[in-house]
Design an enzyme around this catalytic site. Structure first.
Site, PDB file in Angstrom:
ATOM      1  N   HIS A 198      -0.903  -4.265   1.500  1.00 32.92           N
ATOM      2  CA  HIS A 198      -2.036  -5.073   1.930  1.00 32.92           C
ATOM      3  C   HIS A 198      -1.938  -6.517   1.451  1.00 32.92           C
ATOM      4  CE1 HIS A 198      -3.903  -5.111  -2.101  1.00 32.92           C
ATOM      5  NE2 HIS A 198      -3.453  -3.868  -2.200  1.00 32.92           N
ATOM      6  N   ASP A 199      -2.322  -7.411   2.340  1.00 33.26           N
ATOM      7  CA  ASP A 199      -2.476  -8.834   2.041  1.00 33.26           C
ATOM      8  C   ASP A 199      -1.175  -9.558   1.721  1.00 33.26           C
ATOM      9  OD1 ASP A 199      -5.514  -9.134   2.160  1.00 33.26           O
ATOM     10  OD2 ASP A 199      -5.255  -7.439   0.803  1.00 33.26           O
ATOM     11  N   GLY A 232       1.106  -5.375  -2.974  1.00 31.24           N
ATOM     12  CA  GLY A 232       0.008  -6.150  -2.416  1.00 31.24           C
ATOM     13  C   GLY A 232       0.034  -7.614  -2.820  1.00 31.24           C
TER      14      GLY A 232
END
Length: 251
Positions: A104-105, A122
């Protein structure tokens, strides 16, 4: 060609696909995805799945964007953002080999290659034209610069500056002159970058302060050398360090 979706693939309603994409057998593209033109998603890849984050609210409107021309091979996983209204972002013309992962991200630039089983945790940022060898793993919140060569099975827990080569655990082993020549960098720019690399890494003192001092002194003219020095002004995880003998041999 027109966009092709294999009958066994799952493309959820709400997913946005550009022109001439190919979604192959048993691949999954969730409703949280925006794919550019000519993106290829190979069998068993899962794009836009939930982040592996214990506090995540699955109702959050988060996403994944994948740039035009990117190829996602078998069993690639790219997780959506944990922040409402935000997206994990993969650039254009990237090549994610089998089993590679972007959490994520992550923000991945253009023309980035992840070899088999390379892993980005992440919030990792990756510059354009960077290559990750097979099995390389990057700790969360690290920044990996532009035109970096990351060796296979490297363990990266600190920021890696532009135009360098890194191996093992955060060991900068040289300046990526070969990669820059292949990209068509001017000889003068490569020469300045090589000098900047040596001055930052082999001048006694705090590496961030050394880079800032050279930048403030106007020691270099090329945009590339200035960009290299500016890298050291950011980040929170410290910087990968050079072992002198290896770094000099690795040029």
């Amino acid at each position: 060609m027109a966009t092709v979706i294999h009958p066994t693939a799952i493309v959820e309603p709400g997913a946005q696909l550009g022109a001439d994409c190919e979604i192959m057998a048993y691949a999954v593209v969730t409703k949280h995805c925006v794919l550019g033109d000519r993106v290829a998603v190979h069998p068993f890849a899962v794009i836009g799945g939930d982040p592996q984050y214990l506090k995540f609210d699955r109702a959050s409107a988060t996403g994944v964007t994948v740039g035009a021309g990117t190829v996602l091979r078998e069993h690639v996983t790219i997780n959506r953002s944990i922040y409402p209204g935000k997206a994990t972002a993969i650039g254009e013309n990237c090549f994610f080999m089998s089993g590679s992962h972007a959490a994520h991200d992550c923000e991945v630039g253009n023309h980035v290659v992840l070899a088999n089983a390379a892993l980005l945790a992440g919030h990792v940022g990756v510059g354009d034209h960077t290559f990750f060898g097979g099995g390389a793993a990057v700790h969360q919140f690290c920044r990996i610069g532009e035109s970096v060569m990351v060796a296979g099975h490297a363990s990266i827990t600190r920021d890696v500056p532009h135009f360098t080569m890194v191996a093992e655990r955060d060991d900068v082993i040289g300046f990526n002159a070969v990669g820059l020549r292949r990209r068509g960098f001017a000889r003068a720019a490569i020469a300045e970058l090589k000098t900047a690399f040596h001055e930052v890494y082999f001048t006694p003192g705090n590496i961030r302060d050394v880079a800032a001092a050279r930048r403030a002194a106007g020691a270099f003219d090329s945009a590339e050398a200035k960009r290299f020095l500016d890298f050291f002004a950011g980040g929170k995880r410290g910087f990968a360090r050079a072992r002198r003998a290896e770094a000099e041999a690795g040029e």
